[in-house]
Write a protein that holds these residues in place. Structure first.
Motif, PDB file in Angstrom:
ATOM      1  N   LEU A  82       3.031   5.205  -5.129  1.00  0.00           N
ATOM      2  CA  LEU A  82       1.184   5.530  -5.646  1.00  0.00           C
ATOM      3  C   LEU A  82       0.818   4.029  -5.032  1.00  0.00           C
ATOM      4  O   LEU A  82       1.365   3.056  -6.246  1.00  0.00           O
ATOM      5  N   PRO A  83      -0.108   3.924  -5.119  1.00  0.00           N
ATOM      6  CA  PRO A  83      -1.212   3.163  -4.887  1.00  0.00           C
ATOM      7  C   PRO A  83      -1.840   3.445  -6.005  1.00  0.00           C
ATOM      8  O   PRO A  83      -2.131   4.293  -7.267  1.00  0.00           O
ATOM      9  N   VAL A  84      -2.394   1.776  -7.190  1.00  0.00           N
ATOM     10  CA  VAL A  84      -2.890   2.253  -7.989  1.00  0.00           C
ATOM     11  C   VAL A  84      -3.980   0.687  -7.656  1.00  0.00           C
ATOM     12  O   VAL A  84      -4.303  -0.031  -7.791  1.00  0.00           O
ATOM     13  N   SER A  85      -5.502   1.199  -8.379  1.00  0.00           N
ATOM     14  CA  SER A  85      -6.246   0.773  -8.868  1.00  0.00           C
ATOM     15  C   SER A  85      -7.220   0.513 -10.126  1.00  0.00           C
ATOM     16  O   SER A  85      -6.887   0.905 -10.961  1.00  0.00           O
TER      17      SER A  85
ATOM     18  N   ARG B  22       0.474  -1.109  -5.222  1.00  0.00           N
ATOM     19  CA  ARG B  22       1.384   0.291  -5.675  1.00  0.00           C
ATOM     20  C   ARG B  22       2.461   0.394  -6.702  1.00  0.00           C
ATOM     21  O   ARG B  22       3.416  -1.375  -7.355  1.00  0.00           O
TER      22      ARG B  22
ATOM     23  N   GLN C  89      -4.156   9.849  -3.242  1.00  0.00           N
ATOM     24  CA  GLN C  89      -5.255   9.335  -3.792  1.00  0.00           C
ATOM     25  C   GLN C  89      -5.066   8.349  -4.757  1.00  0.00           C
ATOM     26  O   GLN C  89      -3.526   8.427  -5.448  1.00  0.00           O
ATOM     27  N   PRO C  90      -5.148   6.754  -5.013  1.00  0.00           N
ATOM     28  CA  PRO C  90      -4.527   6.158  -5.988  1.00  0.00           C
ATOM     29  C   PRO C  90      -4.651   6.639  -7.397  1.00  0.00           C
ATOM     30  O   PRO C  90      -5.555   7.731  -7.967  1.00  0.00           O
TER      31      PRO C  90
ATOM     32  N   THR D 239       1.099  -0.955  -0.134  1.00  0.00           N
ATOM     33  CA  THR D 239      -0.396  -0.188  -0.529  1.00  0.00           C
ATOM     34  C   THR D 239       1.086   1.387   0.386  1.00  0.00           C
ATOM     35  O   THR D 239       2.259   1.313   0.154  1.00  0.00           O
TER      36      THR D 239
ATOM     37  N   LEU E 181      -8.333  -2.110  -5.423  1.00  0.00           N
ATOM     38  CA  LEU E 181      -6.413  -1.278  -4.866  1.00  0.00           C
ATOM     39  C   LEU E 181      -5.833  -2.780  -5.516  1.00  0.00           C
ATOM     40  O   LEU E 181      -6.068  -4.119  -5.263  1.00  0.00           O
TER      41      LEU E 181
END
Length: 310
Positions: free
Chosen positions: A286-289, A297, A263-264, A259, A294
């Motif tokens: 950075l989180p990626v969704s 990252r 903001q993702p 994580t 989710l």
């Protein structure tokens, strides 16, 4: 958003721009690249009628720009140049407020817009609003110049070598700032540069000018993999094409478990845009969704390793 149809400009007996056809889609960045004298700046200035075409038509959102008075047209198009062009006798806030005042915005709306733009460029309004340009660094002056161009919320921003006077480190940060801001605002940008690396870094599409003619217009990956002429290949330089292409990958293959705060970013974000967001928000990961789920990252180190600018 912008359509150029058969655009030419003749000075005396010389065709500075010759029969150029281009389309710029809404919310994208078109970079125009070429050597000195290739006609790229003249082409840019015909979009806001700082130079009148000798032949052809320019349309914005389907409307011939000749149907609009030049001064009215320019108030709806942001324009940023090399060296920022700030008024030295006006404060930062007064510089940013120039076009909104011409448009008749009330004082409260102007003040709110100035504060919002300074915040967007990570410049504290309480610190910077009342400063004069001479008290700013070169990088700060350039950021204020772009902020002024965006002040009236124009759908289009024209930029003529905006970062050419900056040193390499500040220039890379300014480029990252521009990408991050463009992602937030959705502004359609046309940017002239003589630097092919900058064109590749910033452009969704790249137009290459040579002696007044458009010799290729393509996405960065296509330009790298299939340069249309020897001139285009020369502008790209002798670097490893495979390495250049890697810089244009999306982040999906770089996602790792874990994580990260903030903001993702969505899956499918380009490496360059993700790096811009990382630098902009000062987040090392950075989180990626995808569709609100989710995925993991992506780290700045992984992004930089793809050949994207530091």
């Amino acid at each position: 958003m912008i359509e150029l149809a058969g655009i030419s400009r003749i000075f005396g007996a010389r065709a500075v721009v010759s029969d150029v056809n281009l389309r710029v889609e809404p919310g994208t960045i078109l970079t125009i690249v070429g050597t000195s004298g290739s006609g790229k700046t003249t082409l840019l200035r015909m979009i806001n009628r700082l130079v009148e075409p000798s032949a052809g038509t320019v349309r914005i959102e389907g409307r011939d720009i000749r149907a609009v008075a030049p001064h009215i047209l320019r108030r709806g198009i942001g324009y940023a140049i090399q060296g920022h062009g700030l008024f030295p006798h006006r404060t930062v806030a007064e510089n940013i407020a120039v076009v909104p005042r011409l448009l008749g915005w009330d004082r409260r709306r102007i003040d709110e817009r100035v504060d919002a733009l300074l915040g967007l460029f990570r410049l504290d309004p309480a610190t910077y609003s009342d400063r004069f340009p001479a008290a700013l660094s070169g990088g700060e002056q350039q950021r204020i110049g772009v902020a002024r161009a965006l002040a009236a919320e124009p759908p289009i921003l024209l930029m003529d070598e905006p970062f050419g006077a900056l040193d390499p480190i500040i220039r890379r940060q300014a480029q990252a700032d521009l990408l991050a801001i463009q992602r937030r605002t959705g502004t359609t940008i046309v940017l002239v540069t003589h630097d092919m690396d900058e064109a590749l870094r910033l452009g969704d599409r790249i137009a290459v000018m040579d002696r007044g003619r458009l010799v290729q217009e393509a996405a960065p990956a296509m330009l790298i993999s299939a340069p249309a002429t020897d001139f285009v290949a020369a502008l790209l330089g002798g670097g490893d094409r495979a390495f250049q292409l890697m810089a244009l990958r999306v982040v999906d293959d770089l996602v790792e478990p874990g994580t990260a705060p903030g903001q993702p970013i969505p899956a499918g974000t380009s490496v360059r845009a993700a790096l811009a967001e990382s630098l902009w928000s000062e987040r090392p990961a950075l989180p990626v969704s995808r569709d609100g789920v989710l995925l993991g990252r992506v780290t700045r180190a992984a992004l930089e390793a793809q050949g994207a600018p530091r």
